[in-house]
Design a protein around this motif. Structure first.
Motif, PDB file in Angstrom:
ATOM      1  N   ALA A   1     -32.246 -35.398 -41.988  1.00 59.71           N
ATOM      2  CA  ALA A   1     -32.320 -35.551 -43.444  1.00 59.71           C
ATOM      3  C   ALA A   1     -33.563 -34.847 -43.973  1.00 59.71           C
ATOM      4  CB  ALA A   1     -32.343 -37.030 -43.821  1.00 59.71           C
ATOM      5  N   GLY A   2     -33.558 -33.524 -43.884  1.00 61.54           N
ATOM      6  CA  GLY A   2     -34.690 -32.755 -44.398  1.00 61.54           C
ATOM      7  C   GLY A   2     -35.315 -31.846 -43.362  1.00 61.54           C
ATOM      8  N   GLY A   3     -36.110 -30.884 -43.852  1.00 60.93           N
ATOM      9  CA  GLY A   3     -36.691 -29.859 -43.002  1.00 60.93           C
ATOM     10  C   GLY A   3     -37.644 -30.378 -41.945  1.00 60.93           C
ATOM     11  N   GLN A   4     -38.561 -31.294 -42.337  1.00 65.82           N
ATOM     12  CA  GLN A   4     -39.547 -31.786 -41.374  1.00 65.82           C
ATOM     13  C   GLN A   4     -38.882 -32.582 -40.257  1.00 65.82           C
ATOM     14  OE1 GLN A   4     -42.912 -30.942 -41.339  1.00 65.82           O
ATOM     15  NE2 GLN A   4     -42.576 -31.772 -39.287  1.00 65.82           N
ATOM     16  N   ALA A   5     -37.890 -33.398 -40.615  1.00 63.85           N
ATOM     17  CA  ALA A   5     -37.161 -34.163 -39.597  1.00 63.85           C
ATOM     18  C   ALA A   5     -36.467 -33.224 -38.615  1.00 63.85           C
ATOM     19  CB  ALA A   5     -36.146 -35.082 -40.264  1.00 63.85           C
ATOM     20  N   ALA A   6     -35.932 -32.118 -39.134  1.00 62.72           N
ATOM     21  CA  ALA A   6     -35.262 -31.135 -38.275  1.00 62.72           C
ATOM     22  C   ALA A   6     -36.250 -30.499 -37.302  1.00 62.72           C
ATOM     23  CB  ALA A   6     -34.600 -30.064 -39.137  1.00 62.72           C
ATOM     24  N   LEU A   7     -37.417 -30.112 -37.813  1.00 64.57           N
ATOM     25  CA  LEU A   7     -38.428 -29.486 -36.952  1.00 64.57           C
ATOM     26  C   LEU A   7     -38.881 -30.439 -35.858  1.00 64.57           C
ATOM     27  CD1 LEU A   7     -40.602 -27.586 -39.590  1.00 64.57           C
ATOM     28  CD2 LEU A   7     -38.988 -26.600 -37.955  1.00 64.57           C
TER      29      LEU A   7
ATOM     30  N   ASP B   1     -30.421 -32.813 -47.349  1.00 66.70           N
ATOM     31  CA  ASP B   1     -31.105 -33.986 -47.912  1.00 66.70           C
ATOM     32  C   ASP B   1     -30.121 -35.005 -48.480  1.00 66.70           C
ATOM     33  OD1 ASP B   1     -30.467 -32.088 -49.910  1.00 66.70           O
ATOM     34  OD2 ASP B   1     -31.909 -32.990 -51.302  1.00 66.70           O
ATOM     35  N   GLU B   2     -28.813 -34.745 -48.339  1.00 67.81           N
ATOM     36  CA  GLU B   2     -27.795 -35.668 -48.827  1.00 67.81           C
ATOM     37  C   GLU B   2     -27.110 -36.359 -47.641  1.00 67.81           C
ATOM     38  OE1 GLU B   2     -25.090 -34.089 -51.683  1.00 67.81           O
ATOM     39  OE2 GLU B   2     -26.582 -32.683 -52.505  1.00 67.81           O
ATOM     40  N   PRO B   3     -27.323 -37.659 -47.468  1.00 66.12           N
ATOM     41  CA  PRO B   3     -26.739 -38.393 -46.336  1.00 66.12           C
ATOM     42  C   PRO B   3     -25.225 -38.306 -46.269  1.00 66.12           C
ATOM     43  CG  PRO B   3     -28.436 -39.709 -47.413  1.00 66.12           C
ATOM     44  CD  PRO B   3     -28.213 -38.515 -48.285  1.00 66.12           C
ATOM     45  N   ASN B   4     -24.546 -38.321 -47.442  1.00 61.26           N
ATOM     46  CA  ASN B   4     -23.089 -38.266 -47.441  1.00 61.26           C
ATOM     47  C   ASN B   4     -22.575 -36.950 -46.862  1.00 61.26           C
ATOM     48  OD1 ASN B   4     -22.887 -40.808 -48.575  1.00 61.26           O
ATOM     49  ND2 ASN B   4     -22.778 -40.041 -50.688  1.00 61.26           N
ATOM     50  N   VAL B   5     -23.284 -35.861 -47.169  1.00 59.69           N
ATOM     51  CA  VAL B   5     -22.892 -34.546 -46.635  1.00 59.69           C
ATOM     52  C   VAL B   5     -23.024 -34.545 -45.115  1.00 59.69           C
ATOM     53  CG1 VAL B   5     -23.483 -32.095 -46.563  1.00 59.69           C
ATOM     54  CG2 VAL B   5     -23.489 -33.311 -48.747  1.00 59.69           C
ATOM     55  N   LEU B   6     -24.122 -35.104 -44.603  1.00 63.12           N
ATOM     56  CA  LEU B   6     -24.350 -35.154 -43.160  1.00 63.12           C
ATOM     57  C   LEU B   6     -23.288 -36.007 -42.467  1.00 63.12           C
ATOM     58  CD1 LEU B   6     -28.256 -35.527 -43.109  1.00 63.12           C
ATOM     59  CD2 LEU B   6     -26.899 -33.463 -42.666  1.00 63.12           C
ATOM     60  N   MET B   7     -22.925 -37.125 -43.083  1.00 63.75           N
ATOM     61  CA  MET B   7     -21.885 -37.992 -42.519  1.00 63.75           C
ATOM     62  C   MET B   7     -20.545 -37.259 -42.464  1.00 63.75           C
ATOM     63  SD  MET B   7     -22.762 -41.696 -44.247  1.00 63.75           S
ATOM     64  CE  MET B   7     -21.228 -42.391 -43.637  1.00 63.75           C
ATOM     65  N   GLY B   8     -20.295 -36.432 -43.486  1.00 66.98           N
ATOM     66  CA  GLY B   8     -19.059 -35.663 -43.531  1.00 66.98           C
ATOM     67  C   GLY B   8     -18.975 -34.659 -42.393  1.00 66.98           C
ATOM     68  N   PHE B   9     -20.076 -34.004 -42.109  1.00 64.52           N
ATOM     69  CA  PHE B   9     -20.110 -33.039 -40.994  1.00 64.52           C
ATOM     70  C   PHE B   9     -19.812 -33.746 -39.666  1.00 64.52           C
ATOM     71  CE2 PHE B   9     -23.172 -30.338 -43.650  1.00 64.52           C
ATOM     72  CZ  PHE B   9     -22.171 -29.442 -44.005  1.00 64.52           C
ATOM     73  N   ARG B  10     -20.431 -34.884 -39.464  1.00 66.24           N
ATOM     74  CA  ARG B  10     -20.221 -35.624 -38.213  1.00 66.24           C
ATOM     75  C   ARG B  10     -18.752 -36.033 -38.061  1.00 66.24           C
ATOM     76  NH1 ARG B  10     -25.348 -39.599 -36.859  1.00 66.24           N
ATOM     77  NH2 ARG B  10     -26.162 -38.203 -35.248  1.00 66.24           N
ATOM     78  N   ARG B  11     -18.170 -36.461 -39.161  1.00 64.97           N
ATOM     79  CA  ARG B  11     -16.784 -36.938 -39.123  1.00 64.97           C
ATOM     80  C   ARG B  11     -15.818 -35.776 -38.850  1.00 64.97           C
ATOM     81  NH1 ARG B  11     -17.054 -39.201 -43.523  1.00 64.97           N
ATOM     82  NH2 ARG B  11     -16.236 -37.513 -44.831  1.00 64.97           N
ATOM     83  N   GLU B  12     -16.012 -34.672 -39.543  1.00 66.41           N
ATOM     84  CA  GLU B  12     -15.081 -33.539 -39.428  1.00 66.41           C
ATOM     85  C   GLU B  12     -15.182 -32.813 -38.092  1.00 66.41           C
ATOM     86  OE1 GLU B  12     -15.412 -30.816 -42.645  1.00 66.41           O
ATOM     87  OE2 GLU B  12     -14.198 -32.054 -43.996  1.00 66.41           O
ATOM     88  N   LEU B  13     -16.386 -32.797 -37.503  1.00 63.50           N
ATOM     89  CA  LEU B  13     -16.602 -31.986 -36.294  1.00 63.50           C
ATOM     90  C   LEU B  13     -16.659 -32.827 -35.024  1.00 63.50           C
ATOM     91  CD1 LEU B  13     -19.289 -29.583 -37.787  1.00 63.50           C
ATOM     92  CD2 LEU B  13     -16.845 -29.138 -37.468  1.00 63.50           C
ATOM     93  N   HIS B  14     -16.335 -34.115 -35.141  1.00 59.62           N
ATOM     94  CA  HIS B  14     -16.361 -35.001 -33.977  1.00 59.62           C
ATOM     95  C   HIS B  14     -15.393 -34.498 -32.900  1.00 59.62           C
ATOM     96  CE1 HIS B  14     -16.654 -38.618 -31.569  1.00 59.62           C
ATOM     97  NE2 HIS B  14     -15.326 -38.700 -31.562  1.00 59.62           N
TER      98      HIS B  14
END
Length: 389
Positions: A34-40, A12-25
């Protein structure tokens, strides 16, 4: 370019998600939610993910409940929990509820995260490879058994083909989902008949008089068929359907036990109806007359299935028999009359669905003069005028 494995990060934290994208590119095909329902929503509507990595504490659907749902809708996807709360109770609940592959704490060093993701991707490959192997083995086993029936008991094979076609129509009309077990059971419903002499089978298919010994012999074929199948992985449900294919909705028939009504497998109820319907039509009754005969014994049949068959028969009445040269016939057409040699020997019974292989045989028979080259098939009437049965 090598296709990267798809990994979904949920937080639910956008900065954390951006960090994953940057590190694992460049290492993985990373998607974020950004959240459980969006993931489903992404899992249901998009291409499958190899791995889902979820945070624990999120508003709405938390990580445990999310991964539980992922397990249901995408069981092949490997699930990882990544959270800042590393208490033992949370870890135990996550493992029990979501079948978690790994449980990691934040902040997680990049090398540890990458190593865990690669292990999860490898696990996903093993799961999918094993599933594919099992499905191919299962498909091959079913085909072999069906071919054995076709070679050793041609009348039983034709009976099973016609029954399967009716069952498929019932499945479609009733809106039954995930019906592969029922379809396979219909295809192999007569496999136990390999132990029954042809002359005995013919009596039952024509509803002729039989002796008590012949009756017992024929009534044993569902149990024999079920025994042949129950040791094949994933065919246990198919075996049970076949075992109860002669069981009446009112509890009559075999097996002689207390099972009745909705306790009988749905596939068995459909098979019972389709088998009896085919027996009547193959003994000379029209589809409408066969339906009336079934309705006079309605206690033996699932009422919803019997009602559905009535509507299917009404639709089938808009078909007529048309004579075509064998070169005009295409695979998938259904015979409206028996195909016999010039000497009157039965080659293929009416109601049989024509395959490419069978058409080649008929063309060869035409070439050498065994048949005259014309066959009767069912085609949709141009100006149908029928009443509801």
């Amino acid at each position: 370019m090598t296709m990267l494995d798809r990994v979904l990060f949920v937080d639910d934290e956008p900065n954390v998600l951006m960090g994953f994208r940057r590190e694992l590119h460049g290492l993985f095909d990373v998607s974020v939610a950004a959240g459980g329902q969006a993931a489903l929503d992404m899992i249901v509507d998009g291409a499958p993910f190899a791995v889902v990595v979820s945070d624990m504490n999120m508003p709405g659907i938390d990580g445990i409940h999310l991964l539980r749902q992922v397990k249901k809708i995408a069981p092949d996807t490997v699930r990882i929990m990544l959270t800042g709360q590393a208490d033992i109770e949370t870890a135990i609940e996550a493992v029990n509820e979501g079948s978690i592959f790994r449980f990691m704490t934040k902040p997680c060093p990049k090398d540890v995260l990458v190593k865990s993701l690669r292990a999860a991707v490898e696990q996903h490959r093993l799961i999918t490879a094993e599933k594919e192997l099992l499905e191919k083995t299962l498909s091959g086993s079913v085909k072999v058994l069906s071919d054995v029936l076709a070679l050793t008991r041609t009348k039983s094979f034709g009976h099973a083909q016609r029954v399967r076609r009716v069952v498929q129509q019932l499945i479609s009309f009733l809106g039954i989902k995930n019906a592969w077990e029922i379809d396979v059971a219909a295809m192999l419903s007569q496999i136990g008949c390999v132990t029954v002499p042809d002359e005995v089978l013919l009596k039952f298919y024509r509803n002729d008089e039989v002796t008590e010994g012949e009756k017992q012999m024929f009534e044993a074929h569902p149990a024999i068929g079920a025994e042949l199948l129950q040791s094949i992985p994933r065919l246990e449900g198919v075996a049970r359907i076949i075992a109860y294919q002669q069981k009446g909705y009112d509890g009559s028939g075999v097996p002689h036990d207390d099972v009745r009504g909705e306790a009988i497998p749905l596939g068995s109820r459909l098979l019972k109806l389709a088998i009896d319907f085919d027996n009547y039509t193959m003994s000379g009754a029209s589809q409408l007359d066969a339906l009336h005969k079934l309705r006079r014994k309605r206690a033996q049949y699932d009422p919803r299935a019997l009602d559905a068959l009535g509507k299917i028969v009404a639709e089938a009445l808009v078909y007529e028999i048309k004579k075509l040269h064998v070169d005009e016939v295409t695979p998938g057409m259904v015979l409206g009359a028996d195909v016999k040699t010039k000497n009157g020997v039965l080659l293929v019974p009416r109601g049989h669905e024509l395959t490419a292989t069978l058409l080649w045989r008929l063309r060869n028979f035409t070439t050498i003069g065994v048949i005259d080259g014309s066959v009767s098939v069912l085609v949709r009437a141009e100006n149908p005028s029928v009443n509801q049965p």
